[in-house]
Scaffold this motif. Sequence first.
Motif, PDB file in Angstrom:
ATOM      1  N   LYS A  84       0.827  -1.203   0.000  1.00 39.61           N
ATOM      2  CA  LYS A  84       0.000   0.000   0.000  1.00 39.61           C
ATOM      3  C   LYS A  84       0.864   1.257   0.000  1.00 39.61           C
ATOM      4  CE  LYS A  84      -3.732  -0.159   2.569  1.00 39.61           C
ATOM      5  NZ  LYS A  84      -4.595  -0.373   3.744  1.00 39.61           N
ATOM      6  N   ARG A  85       1.956   1.236   0.732  1.00 41.17           N
ATOM      7  CA  ARG A  85       2.862   2.393   0.732  1.00 41.17           C
ATOM      8  C   ARG A  85       3.501   2.574  -0.639  1.00 41.17           C
ATOM      9  NH1 ARG A  85       6.777   0.837   4.245  1.00 41.17           N
ATOM     10  NH2 ARG A  85       5.580  -0.782   5.204  1.00 41.17           N
ATOM     11  N   LEU A  86       3.923   1.475  -1.253  1.00 41.98           N
ATOM     12  CA  LEU A  86       4.564   1.565  -2.569  1.00 41.98           C
ATOM     13  C   LEU A  86       3.593   2.049  -3.640  1.00 41.98           C
ATOM     14  CD1 LEU A  86       6.721  -1.687  -2.521  1.00 41.98           C
ATOM     15  CD2 LEU A  86       7.560   0.661  -2.396  1.00 41.98           C
ATOM     16  N   LEU A  87       2.343   1.647  -3.535  1.00 41.33           N
ATOM     17  CA  LEU A  87       1.348   2.073  -4.525  1.00 41.33           C
ATOM     18  C   LEU A  87       1.101   3.579  -4.498  1.00 41.33           C
ATOM     19  CD1 LEU A  87      -1.192  -0.843  -4.199  1.00 41.33           C
ATOM     20  CD2 LEU A  87       0.132  -0.262  -6.250  1.00 41.33           C
ATOM     21  N   LEU A  88       1.473   4.228  -3.405  1.00 31.76           N
ATOM     22  CA  LEU A  88       1.294   5.675  -3.313  1.00 31.76           C
ATOM     23  C   LEU A  88       2.356   6.442  -4.092  1.00 31.76           C
ATOM     24  CD1 LEU A  88       0.342   6.009   0.445  1.00 31.76           C
ATOM     25  CD2 LEU A  88      -1.166   5.895  -1.547  1.00 31.76           C
ATOM     26  N   ASP A  89       3.410   5.753  -4.518  1.00 29.33           N
ATOM     27  CA  ASP A  89       4.472   6.381  -5.306  1.00 29.33           C
ATOM     28  C   ASP A  89       4.050   6.391  -6.778  1.00 29.33           C
ATOM     29  OD1 ASP A  89       6.745   7.118  -6.732  1.00 29.33           O
ATOM     30  OD2 ASP A  89       8.098   5.954  -5.467  1.00 29.33           O
ATOM     31  N   PRO A  90       3.742   7.549  -7.344  1.00 31.45           N
ATOM     32  CA  PRO A  90       3.246   7.605  -8.725  1.00 31.45           C
ATOM     33  C   PRO A  90       4.277   7.159  -9.769  1.00 31.45           C
ATOM     34  CG  PRO A  90       3.661   9.812  -7.896  1.00 31.45           C
ATOM     35  CD  PRO A  90       3.853   8.876  -6.736  1.00 31.45           C
ATOM     36  N   ARG A  91       5.532   7.053  -9.377  1.00 30.20           N
ATOM     37  CA  ARG A  91       6.569   6.612 -10.326  1.00 30.20           C
ATOM     38  C   ARG A  91       6.584   5.108 -10.512  1.00 30.20           C
ATOM     39  NH1 ARG A  91      11.369   9.122  -7.109  1.00 30.20           N
ATOM     40  NH2 ARG A  91      10.046   8.150  -5.560  1.00 30.20           N
ATOM     41  N   LEU A  92       5.951   4.356  -9.607  1.00 27.52           N
ATOM     42  CA  LEU A  92       5.976   2.897  -9.669  1.00 27.52           C
ATOM     43  C   LEU A  92       4.726   2.342 -10.332  1.00 27.52           C
ATOM     44  CD1 LEU A  92       7.263   2.031  -6.081  1.00 27.52           C
ATOM     45  CD2 LEU A  92       8.575   2.056  -8.212  1.00 27.52           C
ATOM     46  N   HIS A  93       4.928   1.358 -11.184  1.00 24.12           N
ATOM     47  CA  HIS A  93       3.820   0.631 -11.799  1.00 24.12           C
ATOM     48  C   HIS A  93       3.421  -0.521 -10.890  1.00 24.12           C
ATOM     49  CE1 HIS A  93       4.168   2.725 -15.641  1.00 24.12           C
ATOM     50  NE2 HIS A  93       5.471   2.670 -15.449  1.00 24.12           N
ATOM     51  N   VAL A  94       2.222  -1.038 -11.066  1.00 21.44           N
ATOM     52  CA  VAL A  94       1.735  -2.150 -10.246  1.00 21.44           C
ATOM     53  C   VAL A  94       2.687  -3.342 -10.350  1.00 21.44           C
ATOM     54  CG1 VAL A  94      -0.145  -3.811  -9.933  1.00 21.44           C
ATOM     55  CG2 VAL A  94      -0.670  -1.404 -10.338  1.00 21.44           C
ATOM     56  N   ALA A  95       3.217  -3.604 -11.524  1.00 18.15           N
ATOM     57  CA  ALA A  95       4.148  -4.733 -11.692  1.00 18.15           C
ATOM     58  C   ALA A  95       5.408  -4.548 -10.842  1.00 18.15           C
ATOM     59  CB  ALA A  95       4.521  -4.900 -13.162  1.00 18.15           C
ATOM     60  N   GLU A  96       5.889  -3.327 -10.740  1.00 22.96           N
ATOM     61  CA  GLU A  96       7.071  -3.051  -9.915  1.00 22.96           C
ATOM     62  C   GLU A  96       6.755  -3.231  -8.432  1.00 22.96           C
ATOM     63  OE1 GLU A  96       9.556   0.318 -12.235  1.00 22.96           O
ATOM     64  OE2 GLU A  96       7.463   0.839 -11.772  1.00 22.96           O
ATOM     65  N   VAL A  97       5.578  -2.797  -8.023  1.00 25.38           N
ATOM     66  CA  VAL A  97       5.163  -2.974  -6.634  1.00 25.38           C
ATOM     67  C   VAL A  97       5.039  -4.461  -6.325  1.00 25.38           C
ATOM     68  CG1 VAL A  97       3.301  -2.574  -4.967  1.00 25.38           C
ATOM     69  CG2 VAL A  97       4.017  -0.740  -6.514  1.00 25.38           C
ATOM     70  N   ALA A  98       4.430  -5.203  -7.231  1.00 20.59           N
ATOM     71  CA  ALA A  98       4.288  -6.651  -7.043  1.00 20.59           C
ATOM     72  C   ALA A  98       5.646  -7.306  -6.869  1.00 20.59           C
ATOM     73  CB  ALA A  98       3.554  -7.263  -8.236  1.00 20.59           C
ATOM     74  N   ASP A  99       6.593  -6.951  -7.717  1.00 21.57           N
ATOM     75  CA  ASP A  99       7.939  -7.522  -7.643  1.00 21.57           C
ATOM     76  C   ASP A  99       8.609  -7.180  -6.311  1.00 21.57           C
ATOM     77  OD1 ASP A  99      10.227  -8.896  -8.879  1.00 21.57           O
ATOM     78  OD2 ASP A  99      11.143  -6.894  -8.837  1.00 21.57           O
ATOM     79  N   GLN A 100       8.515  -5.940  -5.892  1.00 22.27           N
ATOM     80  CA  GLN A 100       9.147  -5.516  -4.640  1.00 22.27           C
ATOM     81  C   GLN A 100       8.502  -6.158  -3.415  1.00 22.27           C
ATOM     82  OE1 GLN A 100       9.996  -1.335  -4.148  1.00 22.27           O
ATOM     83  NE2 GLN A 100      10.337  -1.078  -6.341  1.00 22.27           N
ATOM     84  N   CYS A 101       7.261  -6.617  -3.564  1.00 27.90           N
ATOM     85  CA  CYS A 101       6.561  -7.271  -2.454  1.00 27.90           C
ATOM     86  C   CYS A 101       6.707  -8.788  -2.485  1.00 27.90           C
ATOM     87  CB  CYS A 101       5.086  -6.883  -2.473  1.00 27.90           C
ATOM     88  SG  CYS A 101       4.833  -5.144  -2.061  1.00 27.90           S
ATOM     89  N   GLY A 102       7.476  -9.299  -3.445  1.00 29.55           N
ATOM     90  CA  GLY A 102       7.751 -10.731  -3.485  1.00 29.55           C
ATOM     91  C   GLY A 102       6.833 -11.555  -4.364  1.00 29.55           C
ATOM     92  N   PHE A 103       6.039 -10.905  -5.198  1.00 27.87           N
ATOM     93  CA  PHE A 103       5.149 -11.627  -6.108  1.00 27.87           C
ATOM     94  C   PHE A 103       5.823 -11.759  -7.466  1.00 27.87           C
ATOM     95  CE2 PHE A 103       2.257 -10.136  -2.912  1.00 27.87           C
ATOM     96  CZ  PHE A 103       1.251 -11.081  -2.853  1.00 27.87           C
ATOM     97  N   CYS A 104       5.804 -12.950  -8.026  1.00 29.15           N
ATOM     98  CA  CYS A 104       6.395 -13.176  -9.348  1.00 29.15           C
ATOM     99  C   CYS A 104       5.466 -12.723 -10.468  1.00 29.15           C
ATOM    100  CB  CYS A 104       6.686 -14.659  -9.547  1.00 29.15           C
ATOM    101  SG  CYS A 104       7.865 -15.305  -8.383  1.00 29.15           S
ATOM    102  N   ASN A 105       4.178 -12.748 -10.202  1.00 29.77           N
ATOM    103  CA  ASN A 105       3.180 -12.481 -11.220  1.00 29.77           C
ATOM    104  C   ASN A 105       2.336 -11.272 -10.797  1.00 29.77           C
ATOM    105  OD1 ASN A 105       0.766 -12.557 -12.737  1.00 29.77           O
ATOM    106  ND2 ASN A 105       0.984 -14.752 -13.070  1.00 29.77           N
TER     107      ASN A 105
END
Length: 70
Positions: free
Chosen positions: A3-24
């Motif tokens: 949720k914190r990462l999603l607040l960064d407008p520079r990050l895409h959902v795929a990047e947030v997913a990757d940083q949170c440990g999701f492969c997909n």
Amino acid sequence: MSKRLLLDPRLHVAEVADQCGFCNPAYFSSVFKKYMHCTPRAYASEPQRWGPPEAGSALLEKAGNHSCEL
């Protein structure tokens, strides 16, 4: 964390997913929606509507804690 990462407008959902440990990213989105009752994109556009970043965080982190094997 997601949720914190999603607040960064520079990050895409795929990047947030990757940083949170999701492969997909699609799986991340489905898990996020299951626990937060909105899509990651909807949360990013209106975070105040869905509650503070701390709410539901433990459940999302637990769901993302798995190894990515190709």
